[in-house]
Design an enzyme around this catalytic site. Structure first.
Site, PDB file in Angstrom:
ATOM      1  CD  GLU A  84      -3.386   0.181  -0.022  1.00 23.98           C
ATOM      2  OE1 GLU A  84      -3.018  -0.080  -1.055  1.00 23.98           O
ATOM      3  OE2 GLU A  84      -3.594  -0.932   0.584  1.00 23.98           O
ATOM      4  CB  SER A 118     -24.299   6.862 -13.261  1.00 29.67           C
ATOM      5  OG  SER A 118     -24.082   6.764 -12.012  1.00 29.67           O
ATOM      6  N   GLY A 167     -13.246   2.545  -0.734  1.00 26.12           N
ATOM      7  CA  GLY A 167     -11.636   2.387  -1.192  1.00 26.12           C
ATOM      8  C   GLY A 167     -11.766   1.550  -1.859  1.00 26.12           C
ATOM      9  CB  SER A 218     -12.749   6.541  -9.435  1.00 23.19           C
ATOM     10  OG  SER A 218     -11.264   5.708  -8.791  1.00 23.19           O
ATOM     11  CD  GLU A 248      -8.489   8.806 -10.593  1.00 20.72           C
ATOM     12  OE1 GLU A 248      -9.189   8.016 -11.177  1.00 20.72           O
ATOM     13  OE2 GLU A 248      -8.867   9.194  -9.864  1.00 20.72           O
ATOM     14  CG  ASP A 276      -6.988   2.110  -7.364  1.00 22.40           C
ATOM     15  OD1 ASP A 276      -6.259   1.310  -6.635  1.00 22.40           O
ATOM     16  OD2 ASP A 276      -7.182   3.017  -7.531  1.00 22.40           O
TER      17      ASP A 276
HETATM   18  C1  GLA Z   1      -5.658   5.057  -3.747  1.00 19.69           C
HETATM   19  C2  GLA Z   1      -4.725   5.206  -5.081  1.00 19.69           C
HETATM   20  C3  GLA Z   1      -4.162   3.921  -5.953  1.00 19.69           C
HETATM   21  C4  GLA Z   1      -2.739   3.895  -4.734  1.00 19.69           C
HETATM   22  C5  GLA Z   1      -3.451   3.832  -3.212  1.00 19.69           C
HETATM   23  C6  GLA Z   1      -2.768   3.255  -2.113  1.00 19.69           C
HETATM   24  O1  GLA Z   1      -5.896   3.754  -3.977  1.00 19.69           O
HETATM   25  O2  GLA Z   1      -5.041   5.325  -6.385  1.00 19.69           O
HETATM   26  O3  GLA Z   1      -2.585   4.249  -7.097  1.00 19.69           O
HETATM   27  O4  GLA Z   1      -1.991   5.120  -4.398  1.00 19.69           O
HETATM   28  O5  GLA Z   1      -3.851   4.788  -3.214  1.00 19.69           O
HETATM   29  O6  GLA Z   1      -2.092   2.022  -2.865  1.00 19.69           O
END
Ligand code: GLA
Length: 350
Positions: free
Chosen positions: A14, A46, A98, A102, A134, A146
């Site tokens: 992370e 949406s 989380g 997106s 993004e 992501d």
């Molecule tokens: C968000 C960001 C990712 C990554 C995480 C932390 O989800 O979009 O790119 O940096 O935080 O690991």
């Protein structure tokens, strides 16, 4: 035509993806669903937002629709013509949890457009275009995790990515009677995005102080020499988290899930104490879970400041969750939700 774009979790690694580090995410069986068909002008609707938008030329709106509009713009910049379409978006992927709704929206839009137009865009290119969307269009300086996870994941596997080279490999998840869960804390702190950018800057400053150009060349000894306590802790997280990702890979290979769990807890405490991206509610959940020996490990997932935690547990976890949820509700007045994690393939057509 219908396209499903999954959310993602991250086993470990992370805040390493914008630091040339290692990550181990995977897609989950929660999706944003897209129905696309050619039309005379662009029409996006949406179901979650209960809102639609119509336009002839794509332009920024500073709303949820920018993830879709940005993909049209970015595909065009990459030389892909985009004809107008009607796009209906529905979802069972919680937003603000989380779990990367997106990126699911960006990658799903890109994939739906490519399928409608008959383009063979490979998945890495799609992930890179979505990442550009993004960062450059929406304006969030995120790493690549992501978009890569949503585009490239494979069922029953985690995706090991070296974010420096963007090379990746699939790592089988043999969990047997041990399972992964996600608990949505139900909190999302407003500070999130500004603090995220601040962490990035602090990492850049730490590199400067160590006279390095990439975290890949940084050793614990280099970190120990940093005078500034805050920068030292930030760098310590990045270096130790990268080590934990590599150790988790070996532990997974050896089917040693107890060890994997230990690294998850270690990751959490490093995110909490060194990187300072956790929060009171999440820490409470982690401490409660630690009371149960069937819980092998747990940690905060994603950017932090609320959102979800990932849990590795054996046996009947639902019972444990109920007890933890009860004390959480008494303390914070919020009901957390449990998601049984099943891995998924990346974005796909059905
Ligand atoms: C968000 C960001 C990712 C990554 C995480 C932390 O989800 O979009 O790119 O940096 O935080 O690991």
């Amino acid at each position: 035509m219908v396209v499903y774009s999954p959310g993602r979790a991250n086993l470990i690694g992370e805040h390493t993806d914008y630091n040339d580090g290692y990550i181990l995410p995977f897609a989950i069986r929660r999706y944003i669903k897209f129905e696309i068909e050619p039309a005379k002008k662009f029409k996006i609707f949406s179901h979650q937002q209960k809102k639609g938008i119509e336009f002839e030329k794509p332009a920024k709106t500073n709303s949820w629709a920018d993830y879709v509009i940005g993909m049209i713009v970015k595909l065009q910049e990459h030389g892909y013509k985009v004809e107008p379409f009607t796009l209906n978006i529905d979802s069972d992927l919680p937003m603000g949890a989380g779990l990367s709704s997106s990126a699911a929206l960006e990658v799903g839009t890109g994939y739906a457009i490519s399928q409608m137009m008959g383009y063979e865009i490979n998945r890495e290119e799609l992930a890179n275009i979505a990442h550009e969307c993004e960062v450059e269009f929406v304006g969030v300086r995120c790493g690549i995790m992501d978009q890569y996870a949503v585009a490239l994941s494979k069922e029953h596997h985690a995706l090991f990515i070296d974010t420096m080279t963007r090379e990746y490999k699939y790592v089988p998840l043999h969990l047997d009677d041990t399972k992964l869960y996600l608990i949505n804390s139900g909190v999302k702190h407003e500070l999130g995005s500004s603090e995220y950018n601040k962490r990035r800057e602090e990492c850049e400053m730490a590199l400067e102080v160590m006279k390095k150009t990439t975290f890949r060349d940084v050793t614990i000894e280099d970190v120990e020499k940093i005078q500034d306590h805050l920068l030292k802790r930030r760098a310590l997280h990045v270096v130790t988290e990268n080590e934990r990702v590599l150790k988790t890979l070996s532990a997974l290979e050896d089917d040693n899930l107890t060890l994997v769990g230990k690294y998850l807890y270690e990751s959490h405490y490093s995110l909490k104490d060194n990187y300072e991206v956790s929060c009171e509610e999440i820490d409470f959940l982690i401490e409660k879970l630690r009371e149960y020996s069937n819980v092998l490990g747990a940690r905060i997932v994603g950017a932090g400041f609320g959102g979800s935690i990932i849990v590795l547990a054996r046996g009947n976890f639902e019972g444990i969750f109920e007890r933890v949820a009860e004390s959480y509700k008494i303390k914070f007045g919020i009901t957390p939700t449990l998601l049984n994690v099943e891995t998924s393939e990346g974005v796909h057509r059905v």
